[in-house]
Scaffold this motif. Structure first.
Motif, PDB file in Angstrom:
ATOM      1  N   VAL A 109      11.659   2.481  -3.554  1.00  0.00           N
ATOM      2  CA  VAL A 109      11.844   1.450  -2.541  1.00  0.00           C
ATOM      3  C   VAL A 109      12.821   0.413  -3.089  1.00  0.00           C
ATOM      4  O   VAL A 109      12.596  -0.141  -4.166  1.00  0.00           O
ATOM      5  CB  VAL A 109      10.502   0.806  -2.158  1.00  0.00           C
ATOM      6  CG1 VAL A 109      10.709  -0.346  -1.181  1.00  0.00           C
ATOM      7  CG2 VAL A 109       9.563   1.847  -1.567  1.00  0.00           C
ATOM      8  N   PRO A 110      13.933   0.178  -2.368  1.00  0.00           N
ATOM      9  CA  PRO A 110      14.930  -0.794  -2.840  1.00  0.00           C
ATOM     10  C   PRO A 110      14.318  -2.171  -3.068  1.00  0.00           C
ATOM     11  O   PRO A 110      13.450  -2.616  -2.318  1.00  0.00           O
ATOM     12  CB  PRO A 110      15.949  -0.840  -1.691  1.00  0.00           C
ATOM     13  CG  PRO A 110      15.786   0.460  -0.981  1.00  0.00           C
ATOM     14  CD  PRO A 110      14.327   0.806  -1.106  1.00  0.00           C
ATOM     15  N   PHE A 119       6.736   1.770   8.140  1.00  0.00           N
ATOM     16  CA  PHE A 119       6.811   0.421   7.588  1.00  0.00           C
ATOM     17  C   PHE A 119       5.960   0.364   6.327  1.00  0.00           C
ATOM     18  O   PHE A 119       4.815   0.809   6.321  1.00  0.00           O
ATOM     19  CB  PHE A 119       6.322  -0.613   8.602  1.00  0.00           C
ATOM     20  CG  PHE A 119       7.247  -0.767   9.767  1.00  0.00           C
ATOM     21  CD1 PHE A 119       8.405  -1.518   9.646  1.00  0.00           C
ATOM     22  CD2 PHE A 119       6.973  -0.142  10.971  1.00  0.00           C
ATOM     23  CE1 PHE A 119       9.275  -1.650  10.715  1.00  0.00           C
ATOM     24  CE2 PHE A 119       7.834  -0.267  12.048  1.00  0.00           C
ATOM     25  CZ  PHE A 119       8.983  -1.026  11.922  1.00  0.00           C
ATOM     26  N   LEU A 120       6.552  -0.168   5.272  1.00  0.00           N
ATOM     27  CA  LEU A 120       5.864  -0.352   3.993  1.00  0.00           C
ATOM     28  C   LEU A 120       5.636  -1.844   3.789  1.00  0.00           C
ATOM     29  O   LEU A 120       6.531  -2.650   4.037  1.00  0.00           O
ATOM     30  CB  LEU A 120       6.715   0.173   2.842  1.00  0.00           C
ATOM     31  CG  LEU A 120       7.206   1.609   2.943  1.00  0.00           C
ATOM     32  CD1 LEU A 120       8.140   1.919   1.785  1.00  0.00           C
ATOM     33  CD2 LEU A 120       6.045   2.544   2.949  1.00  0.00           C
ATOM     34  N   PRO A 155       0.392  -1.540  -2.184  1.00  0.00           N
ATOM     35  CA  PRO A 155       1.251  -1.015  -1.119  1.00  0.00           C
ATOM     36  C   PRO A 155       0.435  -0.431   0.036  1.00  0.00           C
ATOM     37  O   PRO A 155      -0.643   0.116  -0.160  1.00  0.00           O
ATOM     38  CB  PRO A 155       2.038   0.083  -1.831  1.00  0.00           C
ATOM     39  CG  PRO A 155       1.099   0.582  -2.877  1.00  0.00           C
ATOM     40  CD  PRO A 155       0.349  -0.650  -3.337  1.00  0.00           C
ATOM     41  N   SER A 156       0.972  -0.581   1.234  1.00  0.00           N
ATOM     42  CA  SER A 156       0.397   0.000   2.439  1.00  0.00           C
ATOM     43  C   SER A 156       1.524   0.617   3.252  1.00  0.00           C
ATOM     44  O   SER A 156       2.675   0.191   3.158  1.00  0.00           O
ATOM     45  CB  SER A 156      -0.293  -1.065   3.288  1.00  0.00           C
ATOM     46  OG  SER A 156      -1.395  -1.599   2.620  1.00  0.00           O
ATOM     47  N   VAL A 157       1.172   1.600   4.078  1.00  0.00           N
ATOM     48  CA  VAL A 157       2.169   2.270   4.914  1.00  0.00           C
ATOM     49  C   VAL A 157       1.598   2.451   6.310  1.00  0.00           C
ATOM     50  O   VAL A 157       0.404   2.727   6.474  1.00  0.00           O
ATOM     51  CB  VAL A 157       2.594   3.622   4.288  1.00  0.00           C
ATOM     52  CG1 VAL A 157       1.431   4.569   4.158  1.00  0.00           C
ATOM     53  CG2 VAL A 157       3.720   4.265   5.066  1.00  0.00           C
ATOM     54  N   ALA A 182       9.429  -3.262   4.249  1.00  0.00           N
ATOM     55  CA  ALA A 182      10.590  -2.379   4.349  1.00  0.00           C
ATOM     56  C   ALA A 182      10.319  -1.361   5.448  1.00  0.00           C
ATOM     57  O   ALA A 182       9.178  -0.987   5.697  1.00  0.00           O
ATOM     58  CB  ALA A 182      10.854  -1.668   3.016  1.00  0.00           C
ATOM     59  N   GLY A 183      11.378  -0.909   6.094  1.00  0.00           N
ATOM     60  CA  GLY A 183      11.266   0.104   7.134  1.00  0.00           C
ATOM     61  C   GLY A 183      12.035   1.350   6.747  1.00  0.00           C
ATOM     62  O   GLY A 183      13.027   1.294   6.021  1.00  0.00           O
TER      63      GLY A 183
END
Length: 127
Positions: free
Chosen positions: A78-79, A102-103, A90-92, A118-119
């Motif tokens: 993940v950038p 979506f993270l 983290p969740s998704v 982040a998407g």
């Protein structure tokens, strides 16, 4: 209170405890509408990318695994998570209407917790 009510109450409290633990631990997987499985991880770069050299192996990073319906797995860094800041929780979530993953995760900058988002739409990568 009767013995039966006590057991029902005890069972309900136990169920609530287990359900809340599952809720807190269970947001690392999402299923896309075409059968793609998305799983997000927070760990050291060295553990998630043993052959990688993009950052210090001890840095805490976030990665997304994309498993196609055929079983092929692609791991994506993940950038913005390759730095020395601590990345956790983290969740998704998969949004069916936009076909976007979506993270959400926490970054600890010095002593300040920040929520990051982040998407990923599968075509343009993580943004």
């Amino acid at each position: 209170m009767s013995k039966r009510k006590s057991w029902i109450l005890l069972w309900a409290l136990g169920f609530a405890f287990v359900a809340s633990a599952a809720w807190a631990q269970g947001h690392d997987l999402a299923l896309g509408s075409n059968g793609t499985i998305y799983q997000v991880h927070a760990d050291t770069y060295g553990n998630l990318f043993p052959q990688g050299g993009a950052t210090n192996p001890n840095n805490q990073v976030v990665a997304l695994d994309v498993t196609s319906p055929s079983g092929t797995v692609q791991r994506i860094l993940v950038p913005g998570t390759a730095g020395p800041d601590t990345e956790t929780l983290p969740s998704v979530v998969f949004a069916d209407d936009s076909q976007t993953i979506f993270l959400l995760w926490e970054t600890e900058l010095n002593i300040h917790p920040l929520l990051q988002l982040a998407g990923f739409d599968g075509a343009s990568g993580l943004r």
